[in-house]
Design a protein around this motif. Structure first.
Motif, PDB file in Angstrom:
ATOM      1  N   VAL A 251       0.951  -1.277   0.053  1.00 20.72           N
ATOM      2  CA  VAL A 251       0.054  -0.027   0.039  1.00 20.72           C
ATOM      3  C   VAL A 251       0.847   1.142  -0.094  1.00 20.72           C
ATOM      4  O   VAL A 251       0.590   2.023  -0.581  1.00 20.72           O
ATOM      5  CB  VAL A 251      -0.991  -0.143   1.204  1.00 20.72           C
ATOM      6  CG1 VAL A 251      -1.667   1.344   1.228  1.00 20.72           C
ATOM      7  CG2 VAL A 251      -2.034  -0.954   1.069  1.00 20.72           C
ATOM      8  N   ILE A 252       1.883   1.447   0.946  1.00 22.94           N
ATOM      9  CA  ILE A 252       2.765   2.468   1.094  1.00 22.94           C
ATOM     10  C   ILE A 252       3.566   2.813  -0.213  1.00 22.94           C
ATOM     11  O   ILE A 252       3.772   3.875  -0.788  1.00 22.94           O
ATOM     12  CB  ILE A 252       3.719   2.286   2.006  1.00 22.94           C
ATOM     13  CG1 ILE A 252       2.969   2.284   3.375  1.00 22.94           C
ATOM     14  CG2 ILE A 252       4.793   3.493   2.180  1.00 22.94           C
ATOM     15  CD1 ILE A 252       3.784   2.015   4.565  1.00 22.94           C
ATOM     16  N   ASP A 253       3.993   1.613  -0.820  1.00 20.07           N
ATOM     17  CA  ASP A 253       4.756   1.935  -2.522  1.00 20.07           C
ATOM     18  C   ASP A 253       3.810   2.291  -3.201  1.00 20.07           C
ATOM     19  O   ASP A 253       4.344   3.271  -4.107  1.00 20.07           O
ATOM     20  CB  ASP A 253       5.321   0.452  -2.771  1.00 20.07           C
ATOM     21  CG  ASP A 253       6.482  -0.062  -1.761  1.00 20.07           C
ATOM     22  OD1 ASP A 253       6.777   0.657  -1.050  1.00 20.07           O
ATOM     23  OD2 ASP A 253       6.907  -1.156  -1.889  1.00 20.07           O
ATOM     24  N   LYS A 254       2.500   2.105  -3.472  1.00 20.78           N
ATOM     25  CA  LYS A 254       1.661   2.449  -4.531  1.00 20.78           C
ATOM     26  C   LYS A 254       1.206   3.670  -4.124  1.00 20.78           C
ATOM     27  O   LYS A 254       1.174   4.739  -4.924  1.00 20.78           O
ATOM     28  CB  LYS A 254       0.408   1.473  -4.531  1.00 20.78           C
ATOM     29  CG  LYS A 254       0.805  -0.036  -4.949  1.00 20.78           C
ATOM     30  CD  LYS A 254       1.334  -0.072  -6.505  1.00 20.78           C
ATOM     31  CE  LYS A 254       1.653  -1.257  -6.986  1.00 20.78           C
ATOM     32  NZ  LYS A 254       0.858  -2.565  -6.528  1.00 20.78           N
ATOM     33  N   GLU A 255       1.055   4.322  -2.939  1.00 19.29           N
ATOM     34  CA  GLU A 255       0.651   5.562  -2.643  1.00 19.29           C
ATOM     35  C   GLU A 255       1.833   6.356  -2.718  1.00 19.29           C
ATOM     36  O   GLU A 255       1.457   7.707  -3.326  1.00 19.29           O
ATOM     37  CB  GLU A 255       0.368   5.406  -1.082  1.00 19.29           C
ATOM     38  CG  GLU A 255      -1.042   4.846  -0.824  1.00 19.29           C
ATOM     39  CD  GLU A 255      -1.578   5.278   0.736  1.00 19.29           C
ATOM     40  OE1 GLU A 255      -0.629   5.703   1.503  1.00 19.29           O
ATOM     41  OE2 GLU A 255      -2.492   4.651   1.103  1.00 19.29           O
ATOM     42  N   ILE A 256       3.094   6.200  -2.755  1.00 20.72           N
ATOM     43  CA  ILE A 256       4.226   7.047  -3.032  1.00 20.72           C
ATOM     44  C   ILE A 256       4.335   7.231  -4.527  1.00 20.72           C
ATOM     45  O   ILE A 256       4.382   8.559  -4.993  1.00 20.72           O
ATOM     46  CB  ILE A 256       5.234   6.415  -2.665  1.00 20.72           C
ATOM     47  CG1 ILE A 256       5.543   6.374  -1.073  1.00 20.72           C
ATOM     48  CG2 ILE A 256       6.533   7.028  -3.269  1.00 20.72           C
ATOM     49  CD1 ILE A 256       6.618   5.586  -0.560  1.00 20.72           C
ATOM     50  N   ALA A 257       3.825   6.233  -5.191  1.00 24.97           N
ATOM     51  CA  ALA A 257       3.854   6.306  -6.795  1.00 24.97           C
ATOM     52  C   ALA A 257       2.531   7.107  -7.104  1.00 24.97           C
ATOM     53  O   ALA A 257       2.719   8.030  -8.020  1.00 24.97           O
ATOM     54  CB  ALA A 257       3.644   5.009  -7.345  1.00 24.97           C
ATOM     55  N   GLY A 258       1.534   7.057  -6.357  1.00 26.87           N
ATOM     56  CA  GLY A 258       0.199   7.785  -6.820  1.00 26.87           C
ATOM     57  C   GLY A 258       0.547   9.456  -6.327  1.00 26.87           C
ATOM     58  O   GLY A 258       0.058  10.205  -7.161  1.00 26.87           O
ATOM     59  N   TYR A 259       1.319   9.720  -5.537  1.00 25.94           N
ATOM     60  CA  TYR A 259       1.651  11.101  -5.504  1.00 25.94           C
ATOM     61  C   TYR A 259       2.492  11.697  -6.510  1.00 25.94           C
ATOM     62  O   TYR A 259       2.270  13.011  -6.942  1.00 25.94           O
ATOM     63  CB  TYR A 259       2.586  11.226  -4.127  1.00 25.94           C
ATOM     64  CG  TYR A 259       1.910  11.637  -2.627  1.00 25.94           C
ATOM     65  CD1 TYR A 259       1.890  12.900  -2.289  1.00 25.94           C
ATOM     66  CD2 TYR A 259       1.176  10.620  -2.047  1.00 25.94           C
ATOM     67  CE1 TYR A 259       1.295  13.135  -1.011  1.00 25.94           C
ATOM     68  CE2 TYR A 259       0.432  11.082  -0.847  1.00 25.94           C
ATOM     69  CZ  TYR A 259       0.637  12.128  -0.368  1.00 25.94           C
ATOM     70  OH  TYR A 259      -0.136  12.635   0.946  1.00 25.94           O
ATOM     71  N   HIS A 260       3.371  11.238  -6.929  1.00 28.87           N
ATOM     72  CA  HIS A 260       4.401  11.456  -8.064  1.00 28.87           C
ATOM     73  C   HIS A 260       3.580  11.523  -9.441  1.00 28.87           C
ATOM     74  O   HIS A 260       3.519  12.437 -10.301  1.00 28.87           O
ATOM     75  CB  HIS A 260       5.497  10.478  -8.366  1.00 28.87           C
ATOM     76  CG  HIS A 260       6.466  10.963  -9.231  1.00 28.87           C
ATOM     77  ND1 HIS A 260       6.915  12.121  -9.285  1.00 28.87           N
ATOM     78  CD2 HIS A 260       6.958  10.326 -10.588  1.00 28.87           C
ATOM     79  CE1 HIS A 260       7.739  12.369 -10.469  1.00 28.87           C
ATOM     80  NE2 HIS A 260       7.600  11.263 -11.140  1.00 28.87           N
ATOM     81  N   ILE A 261       2.599  10.428  -9.565  1.00 36.56           N
ATOM     82  CA  ILE A 261       1.685  10.642 -10.868  1.00 36.56           C
ATOM     83  C   ILE A 261       0.771  11.660 -10.777  1.00 36.56           C
ATOM     84  O   ILE A 261       0.735  12.490 -11.718  1.00 36.56           O
ATOM     85  CB  ILE A 261       0.844   9.006 -10.868  1.00 36.56           C
ATOM     86  CG1 ILE A 261       2.103   7.922 -11.151  1.00 36.56           C
ATOM     87  CG2 ILE A 261      -0.265   9.103 -11.949  1.00 36.56           C
ATOM     88  CD1 ILE A 261       1.193   6.579 -10.960  1.00 36.56           C
ATOM     89  N   LEU A 262       0.123  11.909  -9.868  1.00 35.69           N
ATOM     90  CA  LEU A 262      -0.792  12.910  -9.645  1.00 35.69           C
ATOM     91  C   LEU A 262      -0.204  14.368  -9.796  1.00 35.69           C
ATOM     92  O   LEU A 262      -0.639  15.442 -10.221  1.00 35.69           O
ATOM     93  CB  LEU A 262      -1.710  13.009  -8.582  1.00 35.69           C
ATOM     94  CG  LEU A 262      -2.596  11.729  -8.211  1.00 35.69           C
ATOM     95  CD1 LEU A 262      -3.767  11.557  -7.105  1.00 35.69           C
ATOM     96  CD2 LEU A 262      -3.561  11.345  -9.593  1.00 35.69           C
ATOM     97  N   ALA A 263       0.794  14.569  -9.172  1.00 38.25           N
ATOM     98  CA  ALA A 263       1.677  15.714  -8.964  1.00 38.25           C
ATOM     99  C   ALA A 263       1.928  16.078 -10.532  1.00 38.25           C
ATOM    100  O   ALA A 263       2.041  17.443 -10.890  1.00 38.25           O
ATOM    101  CB  ALA A 263       2.976  15.802  -8.284  1.00 38.25           C
TER     102      ALA A 263
END
Length: 446
Positions: A365-377
């Motif tokens: 979950v944490i790894d995917k959330e980190i990726a999500g931050y970068h994707i959305l930014a």
């Protein structure tokens, strides 16, 4: 004090004549039409590829926002019907004069519960935080001085509930009033009937988050006025007490994520099965059929039995708490979630604590959330820059290509706040997979 005859309003956006319950077609009641409109909407369909717990998960066991929303609507319908019987017994004029049936309450809560996550961006609640972080700490901070305090707060605390109200009610592409749901369903949907400022002025559950952006405040007020919601705070503050049925929508969500997220953790192997069953047994020990439970040889069957029993126990508990506190709820003096007053609160808290430790904070979950931050930014940076250059007359060919996605929204007269909200709305409507695809395109990875 709020009145049920107002709270059950069948009025829809744009109506000129009053809709009376006694004139409704019983084969397709207006509140049931609400459910149909939500389930056939593109925004609802997109939830099939949006995170509930595990972002971008390809595991068939795991719930998406769509399956979660369907389950919440089923629980919400049961809650609504249960309290509906008691409400009509206590207020018989609702049936004898206005023509309401106990199923009306279930239909309203089911429709609102079905839509409760419709405004959530990709990657779950971390998606909301990623959007907010872009404007609070990222490149989006450059817009702060061009916005009012409330407009900027809408962005830095970007809220899926407010975006949901926007999706359900926004006139767009020639469609007036969005899905044109009944005001009763919109009221039940509004868990946090206030604007973004002041932020958490009290500990009342209504103030935990906010539920309307500045773009939608006028119609929001119209809905609140029609339903007779009680005004809160200062005279100039856009803040109301909840529609009573919003407490049931919240309870249905709380029941499902408490039990179902826990079950997902077990199915994913993040929570030890036998250990988990013990915690569920603690919750349902007063109603468990030990003979039936003992006959189940498969751990998965025992889990399914306990999950079903736990949901039924909590439905009965939440309905009982609502009925006991109905008068306080109508007066606006009830200030907490229904299950916070539950006699099972300790057991619920134990289950949620395990889910937090084992599931929500798992490496996946944490790894995917980190990726999500970068994707959305990255997406927000591309879209807001394109709009900014267009507005300033510095548009590049690249900006034109980016803005083709937005169609008729692109206009020389669009305010900074409006185009920022359009960017956020556009990103929020993406699925997890679609957001990843757009990110890869922007990065040149075709």
């Amino acid at each position: 004090m709020m009145q049920w005859e107002d709270l059950l309003s069948l009025r829809r956006q744009g109506d000129t004549n009053k809709r009376l319950r006694i004139e409704q077609d019983e084969t397709r009641l207006g509140f049931e039409v609400d459910y149909d409109r939500v389930i056939f909407s593109s925004a609802f369909r997109s939830l099939q590829d949006k995170t509930q717990v595990i972002p971008l998960s390809k595991t068939s066991f795991v719930h998406t926002r769509l399956t979660h929303s369907l389950e919440v609507s089923v629980v919400g319908r049961s809650l609504g019907r249960t309290i509906g019987r008691s409400i009509l017994e206590k207020h018989p004029h609702l049936q004898t004069i206005h023509g309401h049936h106990f199923n009306d309450f279930g239909a309203i809560v089911a429709a609102a519960a079905l839509a409760h996550d419709i405004g959530n961006p990709p990657f779950g609640h971390s998606g909301e935080k990623a959007i907010g972080d872009y404007f609070a700490n990222g490149n989006g901070k450059r817009f702060k001085e061009q916005l009012s305090k409330k407009e900027y707060q809408d962005l830095v605390d970007y809220e899926g509930n407010a975006n949901g109200f926007r999706i359900l009610t926004e006139s767009k592409n020639g469609v007036d009033g969005g899905l044109r749901l009944s005001f009763a369903t919109l009221g039940a949907f509004m868990k946090y009937p206030k604007e973004s400022l002041p932020k958490k002025p009290t500990k009342d559950i209504c103030d935990k988050k906010f539920g309307v952006f500045q773009t939608d405040s006028r119609f929001f007020s119209e809905v609140a006025l029609e339903l007779g919601l009680l005004k809160r705070g200062n005279a100039d503050a856009l803040s109301y007490n909840r529609h009573p049925l919003a407490f049931l929508v919240e309870a249905a969500d709380d029941i499902c994520y408490t039990i179902i997220d826990f079950e997902d953790g077990i199915n994913l192997g993040l929570i030890e099965e036998e250990f988990a069953l013990e915690y569920l047994i603690k919750l349902v020990k007063g109603s468990i059929n030990t003979e039936k439970y003992g006959a189940l040889t498969m751990a998965s069957d025992r889990l399914a039995y306990l999950r079903s029993l736990a949901i039924n126990v909590l439905i009965a508990e939440a309905a009982s708490i609502f009925i006991e506190n109905e008068e306080a709820i109508l007066k606006g003096t009830f200030s907490e979630a229904l299950l916070d007053k539950s006699s099972f609160k300790a057991q619920i808290d134990d289950i949620i604590k395990i889910s937090v430790e084992k599931v929500y904070r798992s490496t996946e979950v944490i790894d995917k959330e980190i990726a999500g931050y970068h994707i959305l930014a990255t997406l927000l940076d591309a879209y807001t820059t394109a709009f900014e250059n267009f507005s300033n007359g510095n548009q590049r060919h690249y900006d034109k290509l980016i803005l083709t996605s937005f169609g008729s929204v692109v206009s020389e007269n669009v305010s900074v706040y409006k185009f920022l909200m359009e960017c956020c709305s556009y990103v929020s409507m993406m699925t997890d997979g679609n957001a990843l695809l757009h990110f890869q395109k922007i990065k040149g990875n075709l």
